[in-house]
Design a protein around this motif. Structure first.
Motif, PDB file in Angstrom:
ATOM      1  N   GLU A  93       0.854  -1.184   0.000  1.00 13.54           N
ATOM      2  CA  GLU A  93       0.000   0.000   0.000  1.00 13.54           C
ATOM      3  C   GLU A  93       0.900   1.247   0.000  1.00 13.54           C
ATOM      4  O   GLU A  93       2.082   1.167   0.310  1.00 13.54           O
ATOM      5  CB  GLU A  93      -0.881   0.014   1.259  1.00 13.54           C
ATOM      6  N   ALA A  94       0.301   2.392  -0.328  1.00 12.16           N
ATOM      7  CA  ALA A  94       1.086   3.628  -0.366  1.00 12.16           C
ATOM      8  C   ALA A  94       1.672   3.936   1.007  1.00 12.16           C
ATOM      9  O   ALA A  94       0.999   3.812   2.021  1.00 12.16           O
ATOM     10  CB  ALA A  94       0.199   4.772  -0.837  1.00 12.16           C
ATOM     11  N   LYS A 103       2.337   3.435   5.990  1.00 11.94           N
ATOM     12  CA  LYS A 103       1.041   2.997   5.474  1.00 11.94           C
ATOM     13  C   LYS A 103      -0.070   3.485   6.397  1.00 11.94           C
ATOM     14  O   LYS A 103       0.164   3.812   7.555  1.00 11.94           O
ATOM     15  CB  LYS A 103       0.987   1.463   5.357  1.00 11.94           C
ATOM     16  N   GLU A 138      -7.982  -0.178   2.394  1.00 13.16           N
ATOM     17  CA  GLU A 138      -6.550   0.135   2.280  1.00 13.16           C
ATOM     18  C   GLU A 138      -5.797  -0.217   3.568  1.00 13.16           C
ATOM     19  O   GLU A 138      -4.686  -0.734   3.530  1.00 13.16           O
ATOM     20  CB  GLU A 138      -6.362   1.622   1.945  1.00 13.16           C
ATOM     21  N   TRP A 173      -5.562  -4.142   3.856  1.00 10.30           N
ATOM     22  CA  TRP A 173      -4.636  -4.828   2.946  1.00 10.30           C
ATOM     23  C   TRP A 173      -3.186  -4.503   3.246  1.00 10.30           C
ATOM     24  O   TRP A 173      -2.279  -5.107   2.680  1.00 10.30           O
ATOM     25  CB  TRP A 173      -4.984  -4.513   1.484  1.00 10.30           C
ATOM     26  N   ALA A 174      -2.914  -3.550   4.121  1.00  7.29           N
ATOM     27  CA  ALA A 174      -1.522  -3.200   4.423  1.00  7.29           C
ATOM     28  C   ALA A 174      -0.897  -4.123   5.469  1.00  7.29           C
ATOM     29  O   ALA A 174       0.304  -4.082   5.696  1.00  7.29           O
ATOM     30  CB  ALA A 174      -1.436  -1.753   4.893  1.00  7.29           C
TER      31      ALA A 174
END
Lengths: 263, 441
Positions: free
Chosen positions: A202-203, B328, B371, B374-375
């Motif tokens: 992820e970013a 993240k 997000e 999923w990190a």
């Protein structure tokens, strides 16, 4: 020089009406990843040299389902697990050894409830037991006195509380073992677990393997020792990103022992 | 008329305890909204865990500074409660220092309370400095803005005020004892407040009594207010740390439960004797099919919900999370805070409407984004470091299960990986028949 590897399959054993002492679960990385295949071969050399009566499933082996389970796909995981268990139970397997901590964790902890109850060992634990039984001798050889740091795989360490077996083996190699500031229970992940190996992160502002490699570099090692094919890849990439691949090797403990014995 | 203080005291005490009980019942009701999970096994190991981790603060000193300070405040808090018992009895009976008949033992007790109160005061001030002056990073993450930040500080102010009141009360008492005031028995040792009482020299006896009584009343009312504050605060951990460590997972941290509903389906699929065209039995339950994974708090189990109420937002999990450290969005602490906030919202909804009325919201997306989920590398650093054995990881994985099995919403690379496993038994597109090739390469 090394002889050809002896890698019998369970099917061959079955045909001869014999049962091996232990099943070597190679795992997907160990079967297909170019870097991890070297670890697989090194471990087999050690098994051969210690005269361990082992076999692999070969083409009958399939993914344990770990990356599917950690991604949330419980269906796919259980389909894989039930199929693998059917194969293993048909061969009446009692003891399993694997060089992958993810396979190790899944086989050991998540298969029993689905009918697959085996005595599962990580290869560092198994090598240690061979050592204790006097079937294998470990000497420093080319690693004697080298500065080495060990990166704890999450699925071996925190997940299953195995911290000492890999370190005991390193001590037998008479290396100078230097711990990273974050080690054992506090060891930082390499970034591959939980199916991250198979996707872009992820970013964020940094890659996890780079952060972890910096931990390792702080100890000024000549070798970063690993016990997991995925950690191995992540740390190797991290070392490359720091342009240190000329001076620092990332090696699995099985590879180190095999090299020390000129196998 | 002389019983008015006693009656007033009993009324305040009853109101304080009553309101607290009412709210704790809500907490228990909310926790029970979770799915069932059996944690009644292995009682001795569970008691041992609770004794070691909650009572014995076994995991706190992994961070030595905050750990030792916490233990001081914790011991102070527990032992000073013996003094609260005396205050409560005095309040009801209208006596003064009813335990003073213990003589030397009483001196020892009061002396210890004073030293502990002083240490707690110092500890709490250092905590405040760590939060607000040194600005330790984990107290300044994005999820700590607003109420969580004020909550953390308010707790510290509460404790500072309570400890100060306790010492002022004793100092005034000591001065009154020296004056030989009626009702103020010569009792107790005052190793700390003896340094405060000289400040009161020259104050009239009447004014001192007012001071002592005010400190006494505000102190006990403050304790009752603090008790009732818990329900609205992260500070609930002082109670829930005990059941939380008792009911915590005892299995290896790497073991993730196998969903039973899935097992049933998989076994049916693998059963060669199963009739794929079989009509459901006459008495088959036509209820809603079970949902896989979690999109809202009621899909989580009650231990996960208990976890969320127990979390005191210390942020050790987040500071050890590899994803969080590398920028993240994932913060395991935020996962716990979101779970509690949503659970509270669901609970308030039930209180208002009698039963839950759909509010168009859920834990997924409205609180926790894919997000963040999923990190996660599932490395267990958050679980390992939590001083009270909370597992943010189990919530993350249950929510991933929902995303994948109910919404087919995995990142595309993971879909590729899973397709590979389905088709050729490996996460990469290699033929299963080539699995042995390494042996003769």
């Amino acid at each position: 020089m090394s002889e050809a590897l002896k890698v019998p399959t369970m099917a061959e054993y079955m045909a001869e009406g014999k049962k091996p002492e232990v099943l070597f679960w190679v795992g997907c990385a160990g079967s297909f990843d170019d870097r991890a295949k070297k670890i697989t071969k090194a471990f087999v050399k050690l098994l051969n040299s210690a005269n361990v009566d082992f076999a692999v499933l070969g083409t009958e082996e399939s993914c344990t389902g770990d990356p599917a389970k950690r991604s949330g796909n419980e269906f796919l995981f259980q389909m894989q697990a039930v199929t693998n268990i059917e194969v293993m139970n048909a061969y009446e397997i009692k003891k399993v050894v694997t060089a992958c901590p993810h396979c190790f964790n899944t086989l050991k902890n998540e298969y029993p409830a689905l009918g697959g109850d085996y005595d599962v060992m990580h290869h560092t634990q198994f090598l240690k037991s061979l050592l204790e039984e006097g079937r294998l001798t470990v000497e420093g050889g080319k690693f004697k006195g080298k500065r080495i740091t060990f990166h704890d795989p999450c699925y071996l360490g925190r997940a299953n509380n195995v911290y000492e077996a890999p370190r005991d083996l390193l001590r037998k190699l008479e290396v100078e073992l230097v711990e990273m500031k974050r080690c054992k229970q506090k060891g930082l992940c390499c970034g591959a677990g939980g199916a991250q190996m198979f996707k872009e992160p992820e970013a964020g502002n940094k890659d996890i393997n780079v952060e972890r490699t910096e931990d390792a570099l702080e100890t000024k090692p000549e070798i970063i020792a690993a016990g997991c094919p995925f950690c191995n890849t992540m740390m190797t990439d991290g070392v490359k990103s720091k342009e240190k691949e000329e001076s620092i090797e990332v090696l699995d403990i099985a590879e180190m022992i095999a090299t020390a014995q000129d196998l | 008329m002389e019983y008015i203080p006693n009656i007033l005291f009993v009324l305040i005490l009853a109101a304080g305890i009553g309101y607290f009980t009412k709210n704790i019942r809500k907490v228990i009701r909310n926790i029970r909204l979770g799915k069932d999970v059996n944690r009644s096994d292995n009682k001795s190991a569970r008691f041992k865990n609770m004794a070691k981790i909650a009572l014995g603060q076994g995991k706190m000193t992994r961070r030595p500074v905050s750990g030792v300070l916490h233990i001081i405040v914790y011991i102070g808090f527990i032992i000073i409660n013996i003094e609260v018992l005396e205050i409560v009895i005095d309040g009801i009976l209208g006596t003064h220092r009813i335990f003073s008949f213990l003589g030397g033992a009483y001196d020892f007790l009061i002396g210890s309370f004073e030293i502990l109160a002083f240490l707690v005061l110092v500890g709490v001030i250092i905590f405040w400095i760590r939060r607000n002056v040194i600005k330790i990073k984990r107290f300044w993450s994005s999820e700590m803005k607003g109420w969580p930040k004020s909550d953390g500080n308010l707790i510290l102010y509460f404790e500072m005020v309570l400890m100060t009141l306790f010492l002022v009360m004793n100092a005034a008492d000591l001065q009154l004892q020296a004056m030989g005031a009626d009702h103020y028995v010569q009792a107790g040792a005052y190793p700390i407040s003896q340094f405060i009482s000289p400040l009161f020299e020259g104050i009239s006896q009447g004014a001192l009594i007012v001071l002592e009584r005010s400190a006494w009343w505000i102190h006990i009312i403050g304790i009752l207010v603090f008790l009732n504050y818990l329900y609205f605060s992260k500070h609930l951990h002082i109670l829930l740390a005990f059941p939380n460590t008792y009911f915590a997972n005892l299995k290896p941290q790497g073991e993730l439960d196998n969903l039973e509903a899935v097992t049933k389906e998989v076994m049916l699929m693998m059963d060669p004797n199963a009739d794929p065209f079989a009509a459901p039995a006459e008495d088959a339950d036509e209820g809603e099919p079970e949902k896989f994974g979690a999109s809202d708090v009621t899909d989580l189990n009650w231990v996960q919900l208990l976890n969320s109420y127990t979390c005191t937002e210390c942020g050790r999990c987040t500071s050890e999370c590899p994803a969080n450290q590398t920028g993240k969005k994932l913060s395991p602490r935020k996962i716990m805070m979101d779970t509690r906030d949503r659970l509270q919202e669901v609970g308030d909804n039930i209180d208002k409407n009698g039963s839950f009325v759909d509010d168009g919201k859920q834990l997924l997306n409205d609180y926790i984004s894919p997000e963040e989920l999923w990190a996660c590398t599932s490395c267990n650093a958050c679980v390992e470091t939590c001083p009270v054995n909370i597992s943010p990881l189990s919530i993350i994985l249950d929510m991933r299960r929902y995303l994948v099995m109910e919404e087919s919403a995995a990142p595309s690379e993971l879909n590729n990986m899973m397709t590979n496993i389905e088709n050729n038994g490996a996460p990469w597109p290699f033929n299963q028949m080539d699995r042995m090739n390494w042996s003769n390469e």
